[in-house]
Structures are given as structure tokens and as C-alpha cells.
Design a protein around this motif. Structure first.
Motif, PDB file in Angstrom:
ATOM      1  N   ILE A  18     -28.942  -1.417 -17.806  1.00  0.00           N
ATOM      2  CA  ILE A  18     -28.543  -2.342 -18.874  1.00  0.00           C
ATOM      3  C   ILE A  18     -27.161  -2.916 -18.582  1.00  0.00           C
ATOM      4  O   ILE A  18     -26.911  -4.117 -18.751  1.00  0.00           O
ATOM      5  N   GLY A  19     -26.249  -2.057 -18.127  1.00  0.00           N
ATOM      6  CA  GLY A  19     -24.898  -2.514 -17.817  1.00  0.00           C
ATOM      7  C   GLY A  19     -24.874  -3.524 -16.690  1.00  0.00           C
ATOM      8  O   GLY A  19     -24.208  -4.558 -16.776  1.00  0.00           O
ATOM      9  N   ILE A  20     -25.605  -3.237 -15.616  1.00  0.00           N
ATOM     10  CA  ILE A  20     -25.650  -4.159 -14.471  1.00  0.00           C
ATOM     11  C   ILE A  20     -26.261  -5.492 -14.882  1.00  0.00           C
ATOM     12  O   ILE A  20     -25.752  -6.564 -14.533  1.00  0.00           O
ATOM     13  N   ALA A  21     -27.356  -5.421 -15.649  1.00  0.00           N
ATOM     14  CA  ALA A  21     -28.016  -6.654 -16.096  1.00  0.00           C
ATOM     15  C   ALA A  21     -27.113  -7.456 -17.021  1.00  0.00           C
ATOM     16  O   ALA A  21     -27.002  -8.680 -16.897  1.00  0.00           O
ATOM     17  N   GLY A  22     -26.455  -6.763 -17.959  1.00  0.00           N
ATOM     18  CA  GLY A  22     -25.621  -7.459 -18.936  1.00  0.00           C
ATOM     19  C   GLY A  22     -24.335  -7.999 -18.358  1.00  0.00           C
ATOM     20  O   GLY A  22     -23.974  -9.159 -18.579  1.00  0.00           O
ATOM     21  N   PHE A  23     -23.625  -7.183 -17.608  1.00  0.00           N
ATOM     22  CA  PHE A  23     -22.322  -7.580 -17.079  1.00  0.00           C
ATOM     23  C   PHE A  23     -22.425  -8.524 -15.879  1.00  0.00           C
ATOM     24  O   PHE A  23     -21.616  -9.445 -15.732  1.00  0.00           O
ATOM     25  N   LEU A  24     -23.412  -8.314 -15.020  1.00  0.00           N
ATOM     26  CA  LEU A  24     -23.438  -9.023 -13.743  1.00  0.00           C
ATOM     27  C   LEU A  24     -24.527 -10.087 -13.620  1.00  0.00           C
ATOM     28  O   LEU A  24     -24.287 -11.157 -13.057  1.00  0.00           O
ATOM     29  N   ILE A  25     -25.712  -9.817 -14.122  1.00  0.00           N
ATOM     30  CA  ILE A  25     -26.848 -10.716 -13.864  1.00  0.00           C
ATOM     31  C   ILE A  25     -27.008 -11.779 -14.947  1.00  0.00           C
ATOM     32  O   ILE A  25     -27.053 -12.981 -14.654  1.00  0.00           O
ATOM     33  N   LEU A  26     -27.110 -11.356 -16.206  1.00  0.00           N
ATOM     34  CA  LEU A  26     -27.402 -12.295 -17.295  1.00  0.00           C
ATOM     35  C   LEU A  26     -26.416 -13.462 -17.397  1.00  0.00           C
ATOM     36  O   LEU A  26     -26.846 -14.605 -17.596  1.00  0.00           O
ATOM     37  N   PRO A  27     -25.095 -13.245 -17.283  1.00  0.00           N
ATOM     38  CA  PRO A  27     -24.177 -14.387 -17.397  1.00  0.00           C
ATOM     39  C   PRO A  27     -24.456 -15.494 -16.392  1.00  0.00           C
ATOM     40  O   PRO A  27     -24.375 -16.683 -16.728  1.00  0.00           O
ATOM     41  N   TYR A  28     -24.794 -15.123 -15.169  1.00  0.00           N
ATOM     42  CA  TYR A  28     -25.050 -16.124 -14.134  1.00  0.00           C
ATOM     43  C   TYR A  28     -26.397 -16.815 -14.330  1.00  0.00           C
ATOM     44  O   TYR A  28     -26.602 -17.938 -13.881  1.00  0.00           O
ATOM     45  N   VAL A  29     -27.320 -16.140 -15.005  1.00  0.00           N
ATOM     46  CA  VAL A  29     -28.620 -16.750 -15.298  1.00  0.00           C
ATOM     47  C   VAL A  29     -28.515 -17.676 -16.508  1.00  0.00           C
ATOM     48  O   VAL A  29     -29.057 -18.786 -16.515  1.00  0.00           O
ATOM     49  N   ILE A  51     -19.174 -17.141 -18.887  1.00  0.00           N
ATOM     50  CA  ILE A  51     -19.892 -16.423 -19.939  1.00  0.00           C
ATOM     51  C   ILE A  51     -19.831 -14.935 -19.615  1.00  0.00           C
ATOM     52  O   ILE A  51     -20.167 -14.519 -18.513  1.00  0.00           O
ATOM     53  N   LYS A  52     -19.379 -14.159 -20.584  1.00  0.00           N
ATOM     54  CA  LYS A  52     -19.320 -12.710 -20.413  1.00  0.00           C
ATOM     55  C   LYS A  52     -20.203 -12.050 -21.464  1.00  0.00           C
ATOM     56  O   LYS A  52     -20.171 -12.421 -22.634  1.00  0.00           O
ATOM     57  N   ILE A  53     -20.980 -11.079 -21.023  1.00  0.00           N
ATOM     58  CA  ILE A  53     -21.854 -10.335 -21.930  1.00  0.00           C
ATOM     59  C   ILE A  53     -21.535  -8.854 -21.806  1.00  0.00           C
ATOM     60  O   ILE A  53     -21.504  -8.304 -20.701  1.00  0.00           O
ATOM     61  N   ASN A  54     -21.274  -8.243 -22.937  1.00  0.00           N
ATOM     62  CA  ASN A  54     -21.071  -6.797 -22.981  1.00  0.00           C
ATOM     63  C   ASN A  54     -22.275  -6.188 -23.694  1.00  0.00           C
ATOM     64  O   ASN A  54     -22.372  -6.256 -24.922  1.00  0.00           O
ATOM     65  N   PRO A  55     -23.219  -5.617 -22.954  1.00  0.00           N
ATOM     66  CA  PRO A  55     -24.442  -5.105 -23.587  1.00  0.00           C
ATOM     67  C   PRO A  55     -24.217  -3.854 -24.417  1.00  0.00           C
ATOM     68  O   PRO A  55     -25.072  -3.481 -25.216  1.00  0.00           O
ATOM     69  N   TYR A  56     -23.071  -3.211 -24.241  1.00  0.00           N
ATOM     70  CA  TYR A  56     -22.806  -1.988 -24.986  1.00  0.00           C
ATOM     71  C   TYR A  56     -22.158  -2.267 -26.337  1.00  0.00           C
ATOM     72  O   TYR A  56     -22.247  -1.448 -27.251  1.00  0.00           O
ATOM     73  N   ALA A  57     -21.466  -3.417 -26.478  1.00  0.00           N
ATOM     74  CA  ALA A  57     -20.766  -3.709 -27.737  1.00  0.00           C
ATOM     75  C   ALA A  57     -21.719  -3.940 -28.908  1.00  0.00           C
ATOM     76  O   ALA A  57     -21.522  -3.319 -29.954  1.00  0.00           O
ATOM     77  N   PRO A  58     -22.756  -4.783 -28.846  1.00  0.00           N
ATOM     78  CA  PRO A  58     -22.946  -5.855 -27.864  1.00  0.00           C
ATOM     79  C   PRO A  58     -22.194  -7.120 -28.297  1.00  0.00           C
ATOM     80  O   PRO A  58     -22.029  -7.372 -29.488  1.00  0.00           O
ATOM     81  N   SER A  59     -21.751  -7.893 -27.308  1.00  0.00           N
ATOM     82  CA  SER A  59     -20.984  -9.093 -27.616  1.00  0.00           C
ATOM     83  C   SER A  59     -21.173 -10.133 -26.524  1.00  0.00           C
ATOM     84  O   SER A  59     -21.553  -9.809 -25.394  1.00  0.00           O
ATOM     85  N   VAL A  60     -20.897 -11.383 -26.896  1.00  0.00           N
ATOM     86  CA  VAL A  60     -20.958 -12.503 -25.958  1.00  0.00           C
ATOM     87  C   VAL A  60     -19.650 -13.273 -26.064  1.00  0.00           C
ATOM     88  O   VAL A  60     -19.169 -13.557 -27.170  1.00  0.00           O
ATOM     89  N   ASN A  85     -19.681 -10.920 -31.848  1.00  0.00           N
ATOM     90  CA  ASN A  85     -20.030  -9.504 -31.788  1.00  0.00           C
ATOM     91  C   ASN A  85     -21.159  -9.238 -32.779  1.00  0.00           C
ATOM     92  O   ASN A  85     -21.004  -9.475 -33.979  1.00  0.00           O
ATOM     93  N   ALA A  86     -22.293  -8.785 -32.283  1.00  0.00           N
ATOM     94  CA  ALA A  86     -23.480  -8.602 -33.122  1.00  0.00           C
ATOM     95  C   ALA A  86     -23.671  -7.139 -33.500  1.00  0.00           C
ATOM     96  O   ALA A  86     -23.355  -6.231 -32.724  1.00  0.00           O
ATOM     97  N   ALA A  87     -24.195  -6.939 -34.701  1.00  0.00           N
ATOM     98  CA  ALA A  87     -24.565  -5.595 -35.159  1.00  0.00           C
ATOM     99  C   ALA A  87     -26.079  -5.469 -35.014  1.00  0.00           C
ATOM    100  O   ALA A  87     -26.838  -5.735 -35.947  1.00  0.00           O
ATOM    101  N   VAL A  88     -26.514  -5.077 -33.831  1.00  0.00           N
ATOM    102  CA  VAL A  88     -27.939  -5.104 -33.506  1.00  0.00           C
ATOM    103  C   VAL A  88     -28.741  -4.119 -34.348  1.00  0.00           C
ATOM    104  O   VAL A  88     -29.757  -4.478 -34.954  1.00  0.00           O
ATOM    105  N   MET A  89     -28.295  -2.881 -34.410  1.00  0.00           N
ATOM    106  CA  MET A  89     -29.057  -1.866 -35.140  1.00  0.00           C
ATOM    107  C   MET A  89     -29.119  -2.182 -36.630  1.00  0.00           C
ATOM    108  O   MET A  89     -30.169  -2.024 -37.266  1.00  0.00           O
ATOM    109  N   THR A  90     -27.996  -2.643 -37.184  1.00  0.00           N
ATOM    110  CA  THR A  90     -27.983  -3.008 -38.606  1.00  0.00           C
ATOM    111  C   THR A  90     -28.889  -4.204 -38.858  1.00  0.00           C
ATOM    112  O   THR A  90     -29.567  -4.281 -39.888  1.00  0.00           O
ATOM    113  N   SER A  91     -28.897  -5.154 -37.923  1.00  0.00           N
ATOM    114  CA  SER A  91     -29.760  -6.331 -38.055  1.00  0.00           C
ATOM    115  C   SER A  91     -31.225  -5.924 -38.078  1.00  0.00           C
ATOM    116  O   SER A  91     -32.021  -6.434 -38.876  1.00  0.00           O
TER     117      SER A  91
END
Length: 262
Positions: A18-29, A51-60, A85-91
Motif C-alpha cells: 500500500i505504501g509503495i503504491a500510494g507514495f510512489l506509483i499512484l501520483p505518477y499515474v 501530487i503526493k498521496i499518503n495512503p496511511y493518513a490518508p491524504s492528498v 485529509n479524509a476520514a475513510v473509516m468514519t466515512s
């Protein structure tokens, strides 16, 4: 113990993926796809620096956004940084869009009123009003900690051969929500800016999504050049005001009871 180690290893590997996909791959895609879609939709060249994505926060975080103004040197829309910054679980739990923080830093908006009375964004306005059927279940949302800092606006009025500026725009809204729990709480927005060099501050409290629209506002303006703005009054006046300055500190209260006049 072996089972526990295997589970822990799987969790670590999953988190790493998840970290590799969020930090490194998704922004470039996402970056080229997003810029292309915005350009096609708005018919304006769009660019994004990062574009920076933090999948652990999660935030964009989107940095260096620029939307061109066709035929003009100055851009139409620019901002230095947008952080969400999104509240995924609460959402998921509330079945609603819940954002913990929305922060927009140093936005710029360039507006031009052309000689024919149209604006440089007139082509973006809907041509016809379409009546949409009201859904029995409204889309629920809660947007929290909304902040705009260091905003600037340039308004070029070509028919009147004049310009207006808004500098150092600051806007803070603690939350905006149509979820029942939040609707009964007051929203206390704060706004301040320098409009053509004159300070303007607006504060207050409101319940915008309740039927009562219970609202209290404080409007503080100082040293406003009244004749400068009278030229925009759409009706003909039988007098000429050569000079006047306005200072205000207005307290306004509004409430609209159900099935009654405000």
C-alpha cells in the motif's frame, strides 16, 4: 507462534505494498490523467507540478496547480498547494463523505469582464438550467477545518477601464455538514481581505442546513471609497456623489421559522 508470525508478515507486506503504491506509483499515474481530464473539460491548458498521496493518513496534496486563461498572459486559476485529509473509516461507518481537513494555500483567481459584457469564465457556465429530481436520500457530507490562506483576486473591468484587487484573502470555516448530528451546531466562519487596499472582515455564526437558517453576522469595513463602487449600480441615479468614505460595524441576525416569513 508460527501462525502469528505469518499473519504479522502478511500485514507488513500488505502495508508495504500500500505504501509503495500510494507514495510512489499512484501520483505518477494520476497526475497526467487528472491534468488531461481538467483540460478537456474546461477547455483550458492545465498543469500540476506535484501530487503526493499518503495512503496511511490518508491524504492528498496537490502542488503548483495552474489553469490557463486562453489568449491571456496571466492565468485564470492558480494555487500553491491543496491539502485534503479524509476520514475513510468514519466515512464508511456513516455512509457519508467526511473530510477532516481541507487547506488551500495561496490561491489566485484572474477575472476579466470583456467589452461585450461577458466574462472570461462565461463559457464554463451551464447553457440551460436543467431541473433535477430531488433525491429522497440526500448525499451526506461533513467537511471540516476548511482553510484558505493568502488568496489573491484580480478583476479587470474592460468596459469601465478599471481594475479591482483582493489581497491576502483569509477564510476559515470550522465545518460544513448536512449530517443531523452536526446540523444543530453553529458554523462560525471567518473572512478577511484587503479589497482595493481597504480592509474587510466578516465573522459570525450560522446553521446553514437547518430549515431555520439561523444566522448571525458581523461585517466590519473601513475607509471604503463609495463613489468608486457606485459605478456598478445597475440603475440610473439622479445624483452624483463626488466623495464619500464608509466605515461600518454591522451586526445582523436572520432566522426563518418553518412556513413563516423570515
Amino acid at each position: 507462534m508460527k501462525i502469528a508470525k505469518k499473519i504479522l508478515t502478511i500485514i507488513i507486506i500488505f502495508a508495504a505494498i500500500i505504501g509503495i503504491a500510494g507514495f510512489l506509483i499512484l501520483p505518477y499515474v494520476i497526475k497526467p490523467v487528472l491534468t488531461e481530464k481538467i483540460s478537456e473539460t474546461l477547455h483550458r491548458e492545465t498543469s500540476i507540478d506535484q501530487i503526493k498521496i499518503n495512503p496511511y493518513a490518508p491524504s492528498v496534496t496537490i502542488r503548483g496547480f495552474k489553469l490557463a486563461d486562453p489568449g491571456q498572459k496571466m492565468p485564470f486559476v492558480v494555487f500553491n498547494e491543496l491539502y485534503i485529509n479524509a476520514a475513510v473509516m468514519t466515512s464508511i461507518f456513516r455512509r457519508a463523505l467526511i473530510l477532516d481537513e481541507i487547506r488551500l494555500n495561496k490561491p489566485y483567481l484572474g477575472i476579466t469582464r470583456k467589452t461585450d459584457g461577458t466574462y472570461n469564465f462565461s463559457d464554463l457556465l451551464p447553457k440551460e438550467e436543467t431541473k433535477k429530481k430531488e433525491s429522497s436520500k440526500p448525499f451526506l457530507f461533513s467537511l471540516n477545518n476548511i482553510q484558505i490562506t493568502g488568496g489573491n483576486i484580480d478583476f479587470h473591468d474592460m468596459p469601465n477601464k478599471t481594475s479591482h484587487t483582493v489581497r491576502d484573502l483569509q477564510l476559515a470555516i470550522p465545518f460544513a455538514s448536512n449530517i443531523d448530528y452536526y446540523m444543530k451546531n453553529y458554523v462560525q466562519p471567518r473572512f478577511s481581505a484587503f479589497v482595493n487596499g481597504h480592509g474587510v472582515a466578516i465573522g459570525g455564526k450560522t446553521k446553514p442546513f437547518l430549515t431555520s437558517r439561523d444566522t448571525s453576522l458581523i461585517i466590519d469595513m473601513k475607509n471604503i471609497d463609495v463613489p468608486y463602487y457606485l459605478q456598478y449600480v445597475p440603475v440610473k441615479m439622479n445624483f452624483k456623489l463626488t466623495g464619500a468614505r464608509l466605515d461600518t460595524n454591522i451586526h445582523m441576525n436572520f432566522i426563518m421559522p418553518r412556513e413563516k416569513s423570515p
